[in-house]
Design a protein around this motif. Structure first.
Motif, mmCIF file in Angstrom:
data_model
loop_
_atom_site.group_PDB
_atom_site.id
_atom_site.type_symbol
_atom_site.label_atom_id
_atom_site.label_comp_id
_atom_site.label_asym_id
_atom_site.label_seq_id
_atom_site.Cartn_x
_atom_site.Cartn_y
_atom_site.Cartn_z
ATOM 1 N N ARG A 33 -48.917 -9.549 29.862
ATOM 2 C CA ARG A 33 -47.881 -10.575 29.750
ATOM 3 C C ARG A 33 -48.424 -11.972 30.019
ATOM 4 O O ARG A 33 -47.997 -12.949 29.400
ATOM 5 C CB ARG A 33 -46.735 -10.253 30.712
ATOM 6 N N GLN A 41 -40.614 -14.650 25.795
ATOM 7 C CA GLN A 41 -39.806 -13.680 25.037
ATOM 8 C C GLN A 41 -40.681 -12.586 24.451
ATOM 9 O O GLN A 41 -40.363 -11.410 24.526
ATOM 10 C CB GLN A 41 -39.083 -14.417 23.899
ATOM 11 N N ARG A 44 -42.080 -10.132 27.152
ATOM 12 C CA ARG A 44 -41.163 -9.134 27.720
ATOM 13 C C ARG A 44 -41.239 -7.798 26.993
ATOM 14 O O ARG A 44 -40.808 -6.771 27.536
ATOM 15 C CB ARG A 44 -39.715 -9.658 27.671
ATOM 16 N N ARG A 45 -41.724 -7.793 25.774
ATOM 17 C CA ARG A 45 -41.807 -6.534 25.020
ATOM 18 C C ARG A 45 -42.962 -5.649 25.482
ATOM 19 O O ARG A 45 -43.045 -4.488 25.086
ATOM 20 C CB ARG A 45 -41.985 -6.832 23.528
ATOM 21 N N THR A 47 -45.408 -3.122 27.279
ATOM 22 C CA THR A 47 -45.232 -1.889 28.051
ATOM 23 C C THR A 47 -46.610 -1.370 28.456
ATOM 24 O O THR A 47 -47.642 -1.933 28.084
ATOM 25 C CB THR A 47 -44.513 -0.813 27.213
ATOM 26 N N ASP A 50 -49.232 -0.930 25.806
ATOM 27 C CA ASP A 50 -49.900 -2.108 25.252
ATOM 28 C C ASP A 50 -51.233 -2.408 25.922
ATOM 29 O O ASP A 50 -52.084 -3.087 25.337
ATOM 30 C CB ASP A 50 -48.989 -3.336 25.360
ATOM 31 N N SER A 116 -43.064 -5.309 15.973
ATOM 32 C CA SER A 116 -42.248 -4.341 16.698
ATOM 33 C C SER A 116 -42.735 -4.118 18.126
ATOM 34 O O SER A 116 -42.007 -3.579 18.953
ATOM 35 C CB SER A 116 -42.243 -3.005 15.954
ATOM 36 N N ASN A 117 -43.962 -4.487 18.434
ATOM 37 C CA ASN A 117 -44.463 -4.323 19.800
ATOM 38 C C ASN A 117 -45.336 -5.517 20.185
ATOM 39 O O ASN A 117 -45.740 -6.321 19.332
ATOM 40 C CB ASN A 117 -45.234 -3.007 19.957
ATOM 41 N N ALA A 118 -45.612 -5.643 21.464
ATOM 42 C CA ALA A 118 -46.326 -6.806 21.982
ATOM 43 C C ALA A 118 -47.727 -6.932 21.400
ATOM 44 O O ALA A 118 -48.191 -8.031 21.078
ATOM 45 C CB ALA A 118 -46.393 -6.731 23.504
#
Length: 217
Positions: A33, A41, A44-45, A47, A50, A116-118
């Motif tokens: 992050r 923003q 925040r995705r 996980t 990642d 769709s993902n970080a």
């Protein structure tokens, strides 16, 4: 080309690892992050999954810098193109947070993140930014720090394309090491010269002592 500033995303990710020192700061979701900076923003995705995905992208981006640093331009471009194909991005015109003195939007190009993902979002922006930087300034503007064992990635923005180090700290360390190496070499050469002179003088005196007829005349 203002989109070239997105290339900093690539540099930040590559430099989370120092392979020659065995250091890796990309070990948690929080570390992932932090790479997004102000883009909270998108961050925040992120996980746990990642972390591994980011490391994979990092290795591929480092390979681009390594190829460029070695003068392998075509290989660097091919590696970067493979990232661009896998992680596409959508350029958009934006005016958010930028206003002139009359309050009108200052329109500029922006890379929209619809992934769709970080990992996909970050990789798309990093690869596109690096591509803009490469095509605008040249492949030789991508480098790896020459101050061993650092090898951090950097973008050369010098006017004469002379940058060799990722930071002033590494440049200073390398210059100090080079100076000390020169002084050691000078000292060794001086010592060798002194030994050679002593040997030559000893040989001369030995020859004088042994020359036939040199004594008793």
């Amino acid at each position: 080309m203002e989109l070239a500033h997105y290339s900093d995303y690539a540099v930040r990710l590559v430099n989370t690892e120092e392979p020659t020192r065995g250091k890796d700061s990309l070990t948690s979701v929080d570390a992932v992050r932090e790479l997004f900076g102000a883009s909270m923003q998108a961050a925040r995705r992120a996980t746990d999954a990642d972390v591994t995905r980011f490391r994979s992208v990092r290795a591929r981006l480092r390979a681009v810098f390594a190829a460029a640093d070695a003068g392998e331009e075509t290989q660097a471009v091919d590696l970067l193109n493979s990232l661009l194909l896998e992680f596409p991005v959508s350029p958009q015109i934006s005016g958010h947070d930028h206003r002139d003195e009359d309050g009108r939007p200052l329109w500029h190009m922006h890379l929209a993140d619809h992934a769709s993902n970080a990992t996909s979002g970050y990789a798309a922006i990093a690869a596109m930014g690096l591509a803009f930087h490469l095509t605008e300034y040249g492949v030789d503007r991508l480098g790896l720090c020459q101050a061993a064992p650092c090898r951090n990635a950097f973008l050369d923005t010098s006017t004469n394309r002379s940058r060799r180090y990722c930071s002033d700290r590494c440049a200073t360390r390398a210059n100090v090491a080079a100076y000390r190496a020169r002084k050691r070499l000078e000292t060794d050469r001086s010592a060798d010269t002194g030994r050679s002179a002593d040997t030559a003088q000893e040989a001369t005196w030995s020859g004088v002592r042994r020359r036939p007829g040199s004594m008793g005349r």
